[in-house]
Design a protein around this motif. Structure first.
Motif, PDB file in Angstrom:
ATOM      1  N   PRO A 316      -7.721 -12.725 -17.760  1.00  0.00           N
ATOM      2  CA  PRO A 316      -8.794 -11.722 -17.650  1.00  0.00           C
ATOM      3  C   PRO A 316      -9.210 -11.464 -16.208  1.00  0.00           C
ATOM      4  O   PRO A 316      -9.927 -10.519 -15.935  1.00  0.00           O
ATOM      5  N   LYS A 317      -8.756 -12.304 -15.283  1.00  0.00           N
ATOM      6  CA  LYS A 317      -9.049 -12.081 -13.870  1.00  0.00           C
ATOM      7  C   LYS A 317      -8.127 -11.035 -13.247  1.00  0.00           C
ATOM      8  O   LYS A 317      -8.396 -10.536 -12.158  1.00  0.00           O
ATOM      9  N   ALA A 318      -7.018 -10.719 -13.908  1.00  0.00           N
ATOM     10  CA  ALA A 318      -6.084  -9.736 -13.371  1.00  0.00           C
ATOM     11  C   ALA A 318      -6.699  -8.340 -13.432  1.00  0.00           C
ATOM     12  O   ALA A 318      -7.382  -7.998 -14.411  1.00  0.00           O
ATOM     13  N   PHE A 319      -6.473  -7.529 -12.402  1.00  0.00           N
ATOM     14  CA  PHE A 319      -6.947  -6.148 -12.435  1.00  0.00           C
ATOM     15  C   PHE A 319      -6.145  -5.390 -13.481  1.00  0.00           C
ATOM     16  O   PHE A 319      -4.923  -5.249 -13.362  1.00  0.00           O
ATOM     17  N   ALA A 320      -6.818  -4.891 -14.506  1.00  0.00           N
ATOM     18  CA  ALA A 320      -6.161  -4.316 -15.683  1.00  0.00           C
ATOM     19  C   ALA A 320      -5.852  -2.832 -15.477  1.00  0.00           C
ATOM     20  O   ALA A 320      -6.331  -1.963 -16.215  1.00  0.00           O
ATOM     21  N   HIS A 321      -5.047  -2.537 -14.479  1.00  0.00           N
ATOM     22  CA  HIS A 321      -4.755  -1.138 -14.144  1.00  0.00           C
ATOM     23  C   HIS A 321      -3.451  -1.089 -13.364  1.00  0.00           C
ATOM     24  O   HIS A 321      -3.074  -2.069 -12.703  1.00  0.00           O
ATOM     25  N   GLY A 322      -2.747   0.024 -13.415  1.00  0.00           N
ATOM     26  CA  GLY A 322      -1.531   0.186 -12.630  1.00  0.00           C
ATOM     27  C   GLY A 322      -0.808   1.468 -12.967  1.00  0.00           C
ATOM     28  O   GLY A 322      -1.017   2.056 -14.036  1.00  0.00           O
ATOM     29  N   ASN A 323       0.039   1.920 -12.048  1.00  0.00           N
ATOM     30  CA  ASN A 323       0.823   3.141 -12.220  1.00  0.00           C
ATOM     31  C   ASN A 323       2.295   2.828 -11.999  1.00  0.00           C
ATOM     32  O   ASN A 323       2.648   1.992 -11.158  1.00  0.00           O
ATOM     33  N   THR A 324       3.156   3.529 -12.712  1.00  0.00           N
ATOM     34  CA  THR A 324       4.603   3.310 -12.563  1.00  0.00           C
ATOM     35  C   THR A 324       5.035   3.370 -11.110  1.00  0.00           C
ATOM     36  O   THR A 324       5.831   2.552 -10.643  1.00  0.00           O
ATOM     37  N   TYR A 325       4.523   4.352 -10.363  1.00  0.00           N
ATOM     38  CA  TYR A 325       4.997   4.561  -8.996  1.00  0.00           C
ATOM     39  C   TYR A 325       4.135   3.858  -7.947  1.00  0.00           C
ATOM     40  O   TYR A 325       4.250   4.149  -6.753  1.00  0.00           O
ATOM     41  N   ALA A 326       3.290   2.920  -8.390  1.00  0.00           N
ATOM     42  CA  ALA A 326       2.504   2.145  -7.443  1.00  0.00           C
ATOM     43  C   ALA A 326       3.426   1.390  -6.495  1.00  0.00           C
ATOM     44  O   ALA A 326       4.367   0.723  -6.930  1.00  0.00           O
ATOM     45  N   GLY A 327       3.175   1.492  -5.197  1.00  0.00           N
ATOM     46  CA  GLY A 327       3.996   0.798  -4.220  1.00  0.00           C
ATOM     47  C   GLY A 327       5.409   1.325  -4.130  1.00  0.00           C
ATOM     48  O   GLY A 327       6.339   0.578  -3.809  1.00  0.00           O
ATOM     49  N   HIS A 328       5.593   2.623  -4.409  1.00  0.00           N
ATOM     50  CA  HIS A 328       6.937   3.216  -4.374  1.00  0.00           C
ATOM     51  C   HIS A 328       7.566   2.938  -3.005  1.00  0.00           C
ATOM     52  O   HIS A 328       6.996   3.268  -1.960  1.00  0.00           O
ATOM     53  N   PRO A 329       8.761   2.317  -2.961  1.00  0.00           N
ATOM     54  CA  PRO A 329       9.324   1.908  -1.669  1.00  0.00           C
ATOM     55  C   PRO A 329       9.594   3.056  -0.706  1.00  0.00           C
ATOM     56  O   PRO A 329       9.441   2.883   0.509  1.00  0.00           O
ATOM     57  N   LEU A 330       9.978   4.232  -1.217  1.00  0.00           N
ATOM     58  CA  LEU A 330      10.214   5.357  -0.313  1.00  0.00           C
ATOM     59  C   LEU A 330       8.905   5.844   0.297  1.00  0.00           C
ATOM     60  O   LEU A 330       8.830   6.135   1.498  1.00  0.00           O
ATOM     61  N   ALA A 331       7.863   5.918  -0.533  1.00  0.00           N
ATOM     62  CA  ALA A 331       6.566   6.364  -0.038  1.00  0.00           C
ATOM     63  C   ALA A 331       6.002   5.363   0.963  1.00  0.00           C
ATOM     64  O   ALA A 331       5.406   5.750   1.982  1.00  0.00           O
TER      65      ALA A 331
END
Length: 451
Positions: A316-331
């Motif tokens: 439950p301490k983990a941030f419960a959110h995220g996107n597929t392209y989060a941290g996209h290496p090209l970006a």
């Protein structure tokens, strides 16, 4: 009337914030290439890009350093997720770089997304989960400013203070409240900067007291409001915001999507006011728009709630959110290259110097044309607001005064964005004073023709 060859430009795309009928009759300019502060359309005509794409191509178009960084990363791997126990090195390196760049603000962790609206959305979810982890689940409300722009996803839109953005999608999410923005031009309270800062900050404090401090999670604002009309707050306003948030134990979010990485003449917009937020949101200038990317930064106070030594994979301490392209290496690779350019070429300093010259030239134009009600800005974030010289109020929208001026400038090779009768000038940071002279001379010619 649009030709058959041009009409297809509006046939298949539903363009953002654009009337289909207008685009059918007035096809959009097809931008084919760009270099530095210039873009070139499909007919070969060149324009000074006075809006840097959309506030974001800060280091200029066609930078070889960024293209080479993207290509080098493509040769390794184009994409891999940072979910589920994997990561990629460009995202790690960028997070470290962002923490270094925001050390004066005290940021210690970065959360990645795909753009500004998502970065703001993540900030809101972050603060709500933060207060739950702190045992204060009642702290859910978000306060923002009227005329503030924080994006168009549903949560971000609920904090958005621009009526025309909100009205088609109401009712919006509960728990979002707007208070008065400190806009010197045309406000009903005072024409004294410092007094206005006090008045508007006091309004925020009274709203917090009315809502109950135990129910307010965060206050969010742009260091200088962008799409709401380039509203520069009084110098005492942001320091007072920090004091109020500290007094009532409320998180302060600086929406740096436009102001981050140099547009105000300082690396961060918050730094211009000498304020340390708890959370900062980035996009646009993070990699000069070469590949979509957003980031939400947090200070140690916020990060510690999610980092308590729990080693379980699912917690439950983990941030419960995220996107597929989060941290996209090209970006992220593009961002690392873009930020090197910003620092190596000292582009924030250039934005401050050239922006001051731009403001000076525009105020000279204002002195010669009484239909210009206000010229305001900071660095290369400038607004020009037209007003009926007889009433000092906006022109009747049916006259399309701003649109005619914008069209005239475009015909002469200068792109300046207008929102009705307010012009937003946000060019790349590589702009030089010679470009400013060409833009201002063209703008003045357009104003004279519209009078």
């Amino acid at each position: 009337m649009a030709t058959r060859s041009n009409s297809r430009l509006a046939d298949s795309i539903l363009y953002p914030f654009a009337n289909i009928g207008h685009l059918t009759e007035n096809p959009p300019v097809v931008v084919e290439s760009g270099e530095g502060v210039y873009i070139t359309d499909s007919t070969g005509k060149r324009y000074i890009d006075g809006q840097a794409g959309l506030w974001n191509v800060n280091v200029g178009h066609g930078r070889e350093e960024i293209k080479e960084a993207i290509k080098a990363q493509l040769d390794r791997i184009s994409y891999y997720t940072i979910f589920g126990g994997t990561t990629n090195m460009p995202s790690v390196e960028l997070a470290e770089r962002l923490c270094q760049l925001t050390r004066p603000e005290g940021m210690v962790r970065a959360f990645f997304s795909s753009g500004g609206s998502e970065a703001v959305e993540a900030a809101f979810k972050l603060v709500r989960q933060y207060w739950r982890l702190r045992g204060e689940a009642a702290k859910t409300k978000i306060i923002s400013l009227k005329r503030g722009y924080h994006g168009v996803t549903l949560g971000a839109l609920s904090a958005n203070g621009i009526t025309s953005n909100r009205e088609y999608f109401e009712p919006l999410l509960p728990g979002f409240i707007q208070v008065e923005t400190p806009h010197l031009y045309g406000n009903p309270y005072t024409q004294d900067h410092e007094e206005l800062g006090r008045i508007c900050a006091d309004m925020l404090e009274r709203e917090i007291q009315y809502q109950g401090p135990g129910t307010v999670a965060a206050f969010i604002a742009e260091p200088v409001q962008g799409a709401g009309g380039v509203i520069v707050p009084p110098a005492n306003y942001w320091p007072r915001l920090r004091e109020i948030c500290d007094k009532y134990d409320i998180l302060l979010i600086a929406d740096e999507v436009v102001t981050g990485f140099g547009r105000l003449g300082t690396m961060m917009g918050s730094r211009h006011w000498g304020v340390k937020p708890d959370i900062m949101t980035f996009a646009k200038g993070i990699n000069s728009g070469y590949i979509p990317l957003g980031a939400t930064m947090m200070n140690a106070k916020v990060a510690e709630a999610f980092d308590t030594g729990d080693t379980a994979q699912f917690s439950p301490k983990a941030f419960a959110h995220g996107n597929t392209y989060a941290g996209h290496p090209l970006a992220c690779a593009a961002a690392l290259a873009s930020l090197r350019i910003v620092e190596d070429e000292n582009l924030p300093e250039n934005a401050g110097r050239v922006g001051a010259y731009f403001l000076k030239r525009l105020k000279e134009v204002q002195s010669r044309h009484d239909m210009i009600g206000d010229v305001r800005g900071q660095g290369l974030m400038i607004g020009v607001e037209l007003a009926n010289p007889e009433t000092r109020r906006p022109f009747d929208i049916s006259r399309k005064v701003g649109g005619r001026i914008s069209d005239h400038c475009r015909e002469k090779g200068v792109i300046i964005r207008n929102l009705a009768d307010t012009f937003i000038i946000s060019p790349p940071f590589v702009l030089e004073t010679g470009h400013v002279d060409e833009m201002v001379d063209t703008f003045e010619e357009a104003v004279a023709s519209a009078g």
